[in-house]
Every structure is written in C-alpha cells, then in structure tokens.
Design an enzyme around this catalytic site. Structure first.
Site, PDB file in Angstrom:
ATOM      1  N   THR A  59      39.810  46.502  35.044  1.00 35.92           N
ATOM      2  CA  THR A  59      39.149  46.626  36.342  1.00 35.92           C
ATOM      3  C   THR A  59      40.126  46.621  37.510  1.00 35.92           C
ATOM      4  OG1 THR A  59      38.855  44.220  36.538  1.00 35.92           O
ATOM      5  CG2 THR A  59      37.086  45.470  35.450  1.00 35.92           C
ATOM      6  N   CYS A 100      41.088  37.129  39.165  1.00 33.54           N
ATOM      7  CA  CYS A 100      40.047  36.128  39.372  1.00 33.54           C
ATOM      8  C   CYS A 100      40.598  34.720  39.215  1.00 33.54           C
ATOM      9  CB  CYS A 100      38.915  36.312  38.346  1.00 33.54           C
ATOM     10  SG  CYS A 100      38.218  37.973  38.258  1.00 33.54           S
ATOM     11  N   CYS A 140      35.486  32.129  37.448  1.00 32.56           N
ATOM     12  CA  CYS A 140      34.749  33.318  37.884  1.00 32.56           C
ATOM     13  C   CYS A 140      33.496  33.511  37.018  1.00 32.56           C
ATOM     14  CB  CYS A 140      35.642  34.556  37.792  1.00 32.56           C
ATOM     15  SG  CYS A 140      34.815  36.057  38.407  1.00 32.56           S
ATOM     16  N   CYS A 168      34.347  35.821  42.730  1.00 34.48           N
ATOM     17  CA  CYS A 168      34.897  34.459  42.758  1.00 34.48           C
ATOM     18  C   CYS A 168      35.853  34.234  43.922  1.00 34.48           C
ATOM     19  CB  CYS A 168      35.585  34.144  41.436  1.00 34.48           C
ATOM     20  SG  CYS A 168      37.104  35.101  41.129  1.00 34.48           S
ATOM     21  N   CYS A 171      74.889  35.936  40.071  1.00 36.94           N
ATOM     22  CA  CYS A 171      74.895  34.958  41.165  1.00 36.94           C
ATOM     23  C   CYS A 171      74.204  33.659  40.739  1.00 36.94           C
ATOM     24  CB  CYS A 171      74.234  35.542  42.412  1.00 36.94           C
ATOM     25  SG  CYS A 171      72.579  36.191  42.154  1.00 36.94           S
TER      26      CYS A 171
END
Length: 358
Positions: free
Chosen positions: A32, A36, A40, A70, A317
């Site tokens: 999708t 969430c 949810c 949510c 580093c």
C-alpha cells in the site's frame, strides 16, 4: 539494524495490536505504500510485505506515507490540529519546500509547528517535510524506473507538474538531461540500513546512509559543484561497491577497490587519505591524524574534514575517535559507528586466529 527475530516480535505485536509497543516501531506496508503504528485497526498485512522502522523519519525516508486511519504522526491520545493540518498539507504537495509565508497562509505559527513536531516525533516539521520529499526521490532511485514511470507512480496528472517536482528533488528537469554531465544514483540495501550511491561511469563520488542528517543538501552541493544532473541508474562503480559492501558486511573484505573520486579541498583530501591508512580494526584520534599530517594544532580542522566525508565506510571516518577514547561524532549515527568498529575488530581477531593456526 533490526534483526529477523526482532522483526518477528514486532509483527506479533502488530497482529495483536499490543499497546506496549507504541512508539517503539513503525511498520511500512509494501503493498500500500503507507506506514502505521503498532495498534493500527486496519487489516494486517502478511509478514513478507512488512518493513519495520524504529522512527517515523526512517519510514518517511523509505518513501512510505503516513496512514490516515492510525495517524502515526500524531500522539496516540491526542491529535493536534496543528500537526494534522500540516501533515495533510504535505500530502497534498509532498515535494514542496516550506517557507515562512506558507505557514502564514495556514494561520499557523512556524515556531509552534517546530515545537510540536519536535516534542512528538523528535524532528521538526521542516525535517519531516524534507524526509517526505527525500523519500519520494529515493523511491524513484530505488526502483530505477524511467522518468515517465516515475511520473505515473508519483501521481502527477500533468507533465509540467512532474518536471517542476523533479527539478526540485534532482536538480534539473527531465527534458534537459540530454547532453549534460550526468551522475547516476542507486539505493543499496545494507545490514545497517539503506545507502545512497552516486557515481559517473568512472568513479563513485558519494556513498551515504539515506537517513544521514543533511543528505539532501549534500546531494545538492554535489550537483552544483559537478554541474551535473543526478538521475536514477547504475554505473560500473556502483555495481562494484554494491558487491564490495556485501563482502565487507560479511567480514570477508577490509579494503575497498572500487574507484572513487574525492571532492574537497586539498586539506580535506589529505585528511581523507590519512583515514584510509588506518588499518581495519584499529582507531586513531583527531589529534593523531593532525600530527600525521604535520599540523599538530589542527585537530578541529581534522574533525571538520572528517565530518565532510562523502564516502561513508570506504573512507573510514568511523575509525576516528576522541583523545579520551570516546566515539565522538558520526554523521551516520553513533550506533552505526559502534557497530562498524566492533565488526571490524572482530574480523581482525578472526583473521589473526586463522593465521596463527595455519
């Protein structure tokens, strides 16, 4: 780095809507494109369609947008009108760079927005908007799709709207790419999180964790300095570093051979070259680096050059610590720095053991 066991634990919490996990993780749903909170109420996705993140910012940088049910960017027990209004405004135009006038048009005080976002999510509103914008760019880079596919995926109905957004993110409009100096960018998955690799056909010029603070500005500076367009794609140096990173994280490689090009002042380059002389599994202090360069009073300048490194892991580093033995700073986060040092030290010990037994 979230382990497989922890992912399974989080998934069980998600399925059971366990409130004890609120704020501990967020779940991105691949099918999708939304992310969430653990509680949810929406239908639960399959485990293989879930990606787990410890912060909302990580989910945004991975190109997921907040769930409308949510509302993961709102406190579980309090939905701030200011936060709700701003999140909805960002979703209407995710690529927008916010200015003071934009807040005035929404009748929202800019400092109030900054405080509320910082209190709830550990990042300011500007940082949220930047993460959402950068996430879209990284999504295009990760997929490696063509410009027209990116236009359709991003949901632009007009090509002019897409060209404007592309220019804001990548630095040039798609139709102007032909004949210009082009750098290609690719998303690389690693055990410590995704990295962004940018290279031309000859050498790698940037390798950074995608959640590095200031990455967007760093990419912009690179584009301007190189007078180049940056587009999704792969080159031979990117293929090489992807293979070498896999070996590095597996503990079978300690020195990188991928061709690189260091973009910086002569002093910065001298510091970066010194860093590459530090053996894997060992550390040096800023003071030691300064002394090795014949400039014993330049510790702070060394630290600044260290922080300007654009080739994480390759130019190590992370092997520079304070004179007192503390980790000091690291643009990729101290957790990653600690992991890298322990990983390299363990590999060095393993190599030494193998040599003694042979």
């Amino acid at each position: 780095m979230i382990t497989l066991d922890r992912k399974q634990e989080y998934y069980e919490a998600l399925v059971s809507k366990n409130t004890e996990y609120e704020g501990l993780f967020y779940v991105g749903v691949k099918t999708t494109g939304i992310f969430c909170r653990p509680t949810c109420p929406a239908r639960k996705p399959k485990f293989e369609n879930c990606e787990f993140y410890e912060t909302a910012q990580q989910a945004l940088l991975a190109s997921f947008r907040p769930c409308q049910r949510c509302r993961p960017l709102s406190h579980p027990n309090h939905v701030s009108a200011v936060i709700r209004t701003l999140v909805e405004a960002v979703e209407r135009n995710p690529e927008k760079r916010w200015k003071t006038q934009d807040f005035r048009e929404l009748a929202i005080d800019e400092s109030t927005a900054r405080r509320q976002f910082k209190k709830r999510f550990g990042m300011t509103f500007v940082e949220y908007a930047r993460a959402r914008r950068m996430g879209i760019a990284l999504k295009n880079i990760r997929s490696g799709r063509s410009i027209i596919d990116s236009q359709l995926d991003t949901g632009y109905e007009s090509s002019s709207g897409f060209r404007d957004a592309f220019a804001r993110i990548m630095g040039t409009a798609p139709t102007r790419l032909d004949g210009e100096h082009v750098l290609k960018a690719t998303w690389l998955d690693t055990p410590l999180g995704p990295m962004l690799a940018i290279a031309d056909e000859q050498s790698l010029v940037l390798l950074e964790f995608v959640d590095r603070r200031g990455l967007e500005r760093e990419v912009e500076r690179l584009r301007i300095r190189e007078k180049a367009a940056i587009i999704p794609g792969r080159t031979s140096p990117i293929d090489e570093i992807e293979a070498e990173l896999e070996q590095y994280f597996a503990g079978t490689l300690t020195k990188f051979q991928t061709p690189i090009r260091m973009i910086g002042s002569p002093f910065q380059q001298s510091v970066w070259n010194a860093l590459m002389q530090i053996p894997s599994g060992e550390t040096r202090s800023y003071q030691q680096i300064a002394i090795s360069l014949g400039r014993p009073t330049a510790s702070r300048a060394v630290a600044r050059a260290n922080g300007s490194n654009q080739l994480a892991v390759i130019i190590p580093c992370h092997r520079v610590i304070t004179s007192g033995g503390e980790l000091g700073g690291y643009a990729g986060g101290l957790t990653r720095k600690d992991w890298l040092l322990k990983h390299e030290y363990a590999h060095r010990e393993q190599v030494g053991t193998e040599q003694e037994s042979s």
